[in-house]
Each structure stands twice: as structure tokens, then as C-alpha cells.
Write a protein that holds these residues in place. Sequence first.
Motif, short mmCIF file in Angstrom:
data_model
loop_
_atom_site.label_atom_id
_atom_site.label_comp_id
_atom_site.label_asym_id
_atom_site.label_seq_id
_atom_site.Cartn_x
_atom_site.Cartn_y
_atom_site.Cartn_z
N ILE A 199 35.46 -93.96 80.08
CA ILE A 199 35.86 -95.37 80.02
C ILE A 199 37.17 -95.54 80.78
CG2 ILE A 199 36.59 -97.24 78.48
CD1 ILE A 199 34.66 -96.03 76.39
N GLY A 200 37.19 -96.45 81.70
CA GLY A 200 38.39 -96.71 82.51
C GLY A 200 38.57 -95.77 83.68
N GLU A 201 37.67 -94.83 83.86
CA GLU A 201 37.82 -93.85 84.94
C GLU A 201 37.83 -94.51 86.31
OE1 GLU A 201 35.99 -89.54 86.13
OE2 GLU A 201 34.54 -91.09 85.56
N LEU A 202 36.92 -95.43 86.56
CA LEU A 202 36.86 -96.07 87.87
C LEU A 202 38.14 -96.83 88.17
CD1 LEU A 202 35.18 -96.54 90.39
CD2 LEU A 202 34.14 -98.50 89.25
N GLU A 203 38.71 -97.48 87.18
CA GLU A 203 39.97 -98.20 87.38
C GLU A 203 41.09 -97.21 87.72
OE1 GLU A 203 37.96 -98.74 84.67
OE2 GLU A 203 37.18 -100.69 85.30
N ARG A 204 41.07 -96.03 87.09
CA ARG A 204 42.09 -95.02 87.38
C ARG A 204 41.92 -94.47 88.80
NH1 ARG A 204 40.62 -93.40 82.07
NH2 ARG A 204 39.56 -91.55 82.88
N VAL A 205 40.70 -94.41 89.28
CA VAL A 205 40.46 -93.94 90.64
C VAL A 205 40.94 -94.99 91.64
CG1 VAL A 205 38.69 -93.41 92.38
CG2 VAL A 205 38.49 -92.49 90.07
N SER A 233 35.56 -92.90 94.15
CA SER A 233 35.18 -94.25 93.74
C SER A 233 33.71 -94.51 94.06
CB SER A 233 36.07 -95.28 94.44
OG SER A 233 35.69 -96.59 94.08
N ALA A 234 33.29 -94.15 95.26
CA ALA A 234 31.90 -94.36 95.66
C ALA A 234 30.95 -93.55 94.78
CB ALA A 234 31.71 -93.98 97.12
N ALA A 235 31.32 -92.32 94.47
CA ALA A 235 30.47 -91.47 93.64
C ALA A 235 30.35 -92.03 92.22
CB ALA A 235 31.02 -90.05 93.60
N ILE A 236 31.46 -92.47 91.67
CA ILE A 236 31.41 -93.01 90.30
C ILE A 236 30.63 -94.32 90.28
CG2 ILE A 236 32.82 -93.98 88.45
CD1 ILE A 236 34.93 -91.81 89.18
N ASP A 277 22.86 -82.58 95.08
CA ASP A 277 23.33 -81.68 94.01
C ASP A 277 24.70 -82.11 93.51
OD1 ASP A 277 21.02 -80.19 94.37
OD2 ASP A 277 22.01 -78.63 95.56
N TRP A 278 25.57 -82.49 94.45
CA TRP A 278 26.91 -82.93 94.09
C TRP A 278 26.86 -84.20 93.25
CZ3 TRP A 278 30.21 -87.04 95.51
CH2 TRP A 278 31.56 -86.84 95.21
N LEU A 279 26.06 -85.17 93.67
CA LEU A 279 25.95 -86.42 92.92
C LEU A 279 25.39 -86.20 91.52
CD1 LEU A 279 24.75 -88.84 95.75
CD2 LEU A 279 26.93 -88.95 94.51
N PHE A 280 24.42 -85.32 91.38
CA PHE A 280 23.84 -85.07 90.06
C PHE A 280 24.86 -84.44 89.10
CE2 PHE A 280 19.64 -85.98 91.78
CZ PHE A 280 19.04 -86.61 90.69
N CYS A 281 25.90 -83.82 89.63
CA CYS A 281 26.96 -83.27 88.77
C CYS A 281 27.78 -84.36 88.09
CB CYS A 281 27.89 -82.36 89.58
SG CYS A 281 27.14 -80.79 90.02
N PHE A 282 27.61 -85.61 88.51
CA PHE A 282 28.33 -86.72 87.90
C PHE A 282 27.63 -87.27 86.66
CE2 PHE A 282 30.72 -86.41 91.67
CZ PHE A 282 31.94 -87.00 91.42
N ASP A 283 26.53 -86.65 86.27
CA ASP A 283 25.85 -87.05 85.03
C ASP A 283 26.86 -86.92 83.90
OD1 ASP A 283 24.41 -87.15 82.63
OD2 ASP A 283 22.69 -86.08 83.49
N PRO A 284 27.17 -88.02 83.20
CA PRO A 284 28.20 -87.96 82.16
C PRO A 284 27.85 -87.01 81.01
CG PRO A 284 27.21 -90.15 82.27
CD PRO A 284 26.64 -89.35 83.39
N GLN A 285 26.58 -86.68 80.88
CA GLN A 285 26.18 -85.73 79.84
C GLN A 285 26.51 -84.28 80.22
OE1 GLN A 285 25.13 -86.84 76.88
NE2 GLN A 285 25.32 -88.90 77.70
N LEU A 286 26.78 -84.06 81.51
CA LEU A 286 27.02 -82.70 82.00
C LEU A 286 28.44 -82.48 82.52
CD1 LEU A 286 23.73 -82.26 84.05
CD2 LEU A 286 24.18 -81.51 81.71
N ARG A 287 29.06 -83.53 83.02
CA ARG A 287 30.36 -83.39 83.69
C ARG A 287 31.44 -82.98 82.70
NH1 ARG A 287 33.94 -87.67 86.54
NH2 ARG A 287 32.41 -89.16 85.81
N GLY A 288 32.23 -81.96 83.07
CA GLY A 288 33.26 -81.41 82.21
C GLY A 288 34.64 -82.00 82.42
N TRP A 289 34.77 -83.01 83.26
CA TRP A 289 36.07 -83.59 83.56
C TRP A 289 35.92 -85.08 83.83
CZ3 TRP A 289 36.21 -86.04 88.24
CH2 TRP A 289 35.18 -85.70 89.14
#
Length: 185
Positions: A7-13, A50-53, A111-123
Amino acid sequence: MSVHKFIGELERVDSSLAEGTEAPPVLATFLVTTSVGAVDYVARLRAVLSAAIRTTNQADFDSETISETLIPDWFAEVTRGSVVVGRDHVASSGSQQYVSRRGEEPWELQDWLFCFDPQLRGWAWWDVTQLSNDAVVLWVDSSGEPAFPCEEFRWLAYACGAKNVDGPLLRRLSEWRKSHQDPAT
């Protein structure tokens, strides 16, 4: 990682954080030495992140592919697995540094984009502070974990023009706040 961390990640980017922003007590950091000026590096990093998120916020992670239309062309070109040298010299150089330093192949964009799955991303993205004309610190929320999956983040850092990326290293919130008060940042 809990989905509420995003939550708020895109605004922080998209913009720098204001002083007094509520934050986690511990953040993970990556020290990046850049091959371009720090200001240009940060602009490149923010554009891709920003584009990825934006893309993955709308993505169906059960599908076979994720749209690539928002991803900057220079990043998409160098993120093609076997492509190490592209038209964008900064991205090509960063890709070569990644391969050299990590002993890994360049990432495939899907592969890189799929790492942005919020269920998997560690950061989750937190902030960036400038140390000098060619060095920045990238701050991420790792839920206080010292070790977490972040190779896709490291790839991003290199492909945007890093010569070297050290980390992650956990740092207290007070260190992040102090970094905004230092004259070099």
C-alpha cells in the motif's frame, strides 16, 4: 510478504517521501555505485519500477503473459535473456556487470514481471537516497528480514546503470531519516 506492505508503494516510487512519513522500524538497503550520474540513475530506476508496478497491479498472475506495453523500451530490450548488448549503452553496461558479478544470465522480461506477484515478492520499494554523484542507497521494506528473495530487484538495479550493487543490509529507520538530513542526499 503481507500484501499490505505494498500500500502506497507506487506513490513512494513516483515521488520522494516527506519527512515524518510513517515507516517500518527496519529497512533493507542496497548500496549502488552507478555508471551514470546519480540523478539520471534514479530517474531510470523510478521509470522502470513505476511501469512494472502499474503493470503488475493490473496483471492476472494466473495468465501465461503479462503486458509489457508500459515498460521502457531500453529496459525491455536488455531484459531479453540472451541480449546483453542493446542500443542503450547504460542498460547494456549494467547487464554486463550483472552477468559478470552475479554469474547469472540476464533476466527475461516476463520472468522478471512475474516476480512482482504480491504473493511472492519479498520486498516493497521504500526510497532512494543519494550518497554522491555516482552512488545511491536503495531502501526497501523486507519486513525486517535480513535475507529475502530479491534477485529481480538486483537485476533492476544493474539494468538501470549500476556498476556494483552491495546488499541487502538491514538498517534502522533512524538511519533512513538521517540520510535525508545529510547534505549529500
